[in-house]
Write a protein that holds these residues in place. Sequence first.
Motif, PDB file in Angstrom:
ATOM      1  N   PRO A 137       0.829  -1.208   0.000  1.00 38.95           N
ATOM      2  CA  PRO A 137       0.000   0.000   0.000  1.00 38.95           C
ATOM      3  C   PRO A 137       0.868   1.264   0.000  1.00 38.95           C
ATOM      4  O   PRO A 137       1.920   1.309   0.640  1.00 38.95           O
ATOM      5  CB  PRO A 137      -0.785  -0.115   1.309  1.00 38.95           C
ATOM      6  N   ALA A 138       0.417   2.264  -0.761  1.00 38.83           N
ATOM      7  CA  ALA A 138       1.161   3.521  -0.853  1.00 38.83           C
ATOM      8  C   ALA A 138       0.165   4.666  -0.877  1.00 38.83           C
ATOM      9  O   ALA A 138      -0.936   4.542  -1.428  1.00 38.83           O
ATOM     10  CB  ALA A 138       2.010   3.543  -2.119  1.00 38.83           C
ATOM     11  N   LYS A 139       0.543   5.785  -0.295  1.00 36.61           N
ATOM     12  CA  LYS A 139      -0.319   6.961  -0.353  1.00 36.61           C
ATOM     13  C   LYS A 139      -0.437   7.416  -1.808  1.00 36.61           C
ATOM     14  O   LYS A 139       0.552   7.400  -2.546  1.00 36.61           O
ATOM     15  CB  LYS A 139       0.299   8.076   0.506  1.00 36.61           C
ATOM     16  N   ALA A 140      -1.640   7.801  -2.227  1.00 34.74           N
ATOM     17  CA  ALA A 140      -1.874   8.139  -3.634  1.00 34.74           C
ATOM     18  C   ALA A 140      -1.348   9.534  -3.949  1.00 34.74           C
ATOM     19  O   ALA A 140      -2.096  10.479  -4.161  1.00 34.74           O
ATOM     20  CB  ALA A 140      -3.360   8.029  -3.961  1.00 34.74           C
ATOM     21  N   THR A 141      -0.020   9.652  -3.993  1.00 38.61           N
ATOM     22  CA  THR A 141       0.596  10.928  -4.357  1.00 38.61           C
ATOM     23  C   THR A 141       0.776  11.009  -5.866  1.00 38.61           C
ATOM     24  O   THR A 141       0.659  10.008  -6.578  1.00 38.61           O
ATOM     25  CB  THR A 141       1.986  11.057  -3.712  1.00 38.61           C
ATOM     26  N   PHE A 142       1.126  12.207  -6.327  1.00 36.79           N
ATOM     27  CA  PHE A 142       1.398  12.385  -7.755  1.00 36.79           C
ATOM     28  C   PHE A 142       2.562  11.492  -8.187  1.00 36.79           C
ATOM     29  O   PHE A 142       2.506  10.867  -9.250  1.00 36.79           O
ATOM     30  CB  PHE A 142       1.711  13.857  -8.040  1.00 36.79           C
ATOM     31  N   GLU A 143       3.599  11.410  -7.352  1.00 40.08           N
ATOM     32  CA  GLU A 143       4.769  10.588  -7.711  1.00 40.08           C
ATOM     33  C   GLU A 143       4.378   9.117  -7.835  1.00 40.08           C
ATOM     34  O   GLU A 143       4.851   8.416  -8.739  1.00 40.08           O
ATOM     35  CB  GLU A 143       5.874  10.745  -6.652  1.00 40.08           C
ATOM     36  N   VAL A 144       3.535   8.646  -6.944  1.00 41.72           N
ATOM     37  CA  VAL A 144       3.078   7.250  -7.040  1.00 41.72           C
ATOM     38  C   VAL A 144       2.243   7.055  -8.300  1.00 41.72           C
ATOM     39  O   VAL A 144       2.384   6.053  -9.010  1.00 41.72           O
ATOM     40  CB  VAL A 144       2.295   6.857  -5.766  1.00 41.72           C
ATOM     41  N   SER A 145       1.398   8.020  -8.624  1.00 46.57           N
ATOM     42  CA  SER A 145       0.536   7.860  -9.801  1.00 46.57           C
ATOM     43  C   SER A 145       1.327   7.901 -11.096  1.00 46.57           C
ATOM     44  O   SER A 145       0.861   7.418 -12.125  1.00 46.57           O
ATOM     45  CB  SER A 145      -0.566   8.927  -9.823  1.00 46.57           C
ATOM     46  N   THR A 146       2.536   8.489 -11.070  1.00 46.11           N
ATOM     47  CA  THR A 146       3.374   8.461 -12.265  1.00 46.11           C
ATOM     48  C   THR A 146       4.360   7.299 -12.235  1.00 46.11           C
ATOM     49  O   THR A 146       5.110   7.114 -13.193  1.00 46.11           O
ATOM     50  CB  THR A 146       4.180   9.774 -12.412  1.00 46.11           C
TER      51      THR A 146
END
Length: 292
Positions: A269-278
């Motif tokens: 699980p990861a926080k849905a940050t912009f970096e994660v979404s890219t």
Amino acid sequence: MLATAGVALCASSALALTPPGDLAPPGGSPIVFPLVGAATYSDDFGQPRGQGPHEGNDILTTWRSPAVAAEDGTIKFWTTSARAGCMLYLYGTSGTTYLYIHLNNDLTAKRDNKGKCVPGVAYMDGLKNGAKVRAGQQIAYNGDSGDAEGTYHLHFEVHPKDGAAVSPFPYLNAATKLLFPLPTKAIKPVTLGLRGIPLSAGGGMLEMSVTGVRVWPGGAWTAVPARSVELLVPPDALLDRSVAAQIVAPTRRALSSRTVVPLVVVTRPAKATFEVSTGSPGTLSVDHIQLG
Ligand SMILES: [Zn+2]
């Protein structure tokens, strides 16, 4: 503010004109590609259409594909244009205004036109007119409202300084493409499924060419244009025995295309940050790997 009367929409295209000169994206930083998932587009800006030159690019993708904010900004719903159908303005913080036209108006995949231009149909569930949004946040659903009836696509316009439309083509070509749309509120962590082919591995890393993404909670598998994603491989990640030897090597090396098999990686699980979404390197870790 822009008047919809000046917007030339998407009737059938005719002759292609030479596109006008390219403009760099605002501020030098790329916009976020306005749709998530596999999509096609061409430089059809300026082509003659029924009411004059085409003022945007048409991006073709499937019904209800997520449309996301091209940059941070404020949105405004626009629901009164017969030609545009369900439409949205995004007033970006850079000063550029983006138009999202022909959003969804169907309640079923049978092109019923029974949905209204409201959140949950055209706009993202729970989104309020006038809301502030962040780059990559889902704001709408792709559709075929207005004079796009029968062809699911997003008519996307770029208006620097809230002025005249310019070709979106260079902006789209330079845009950052997301693995998944960002939720309205990034409170709960997300778990991703990534389907693809391993490219290199070892030294605690796995690089994959990803062609499918799924988000938990709630999502379904979505095809994305093939892209390289680098994942951390923690020592306690669970790996299918048949691929473990390739992936857990002391140093990173390219994998032979003869021996690799399609894989499904499920992330921690990861926080849905912009970096994660890219899928930025180092932001996603492997929880377990199965054969694809
Ligand atoms: Zn169009």
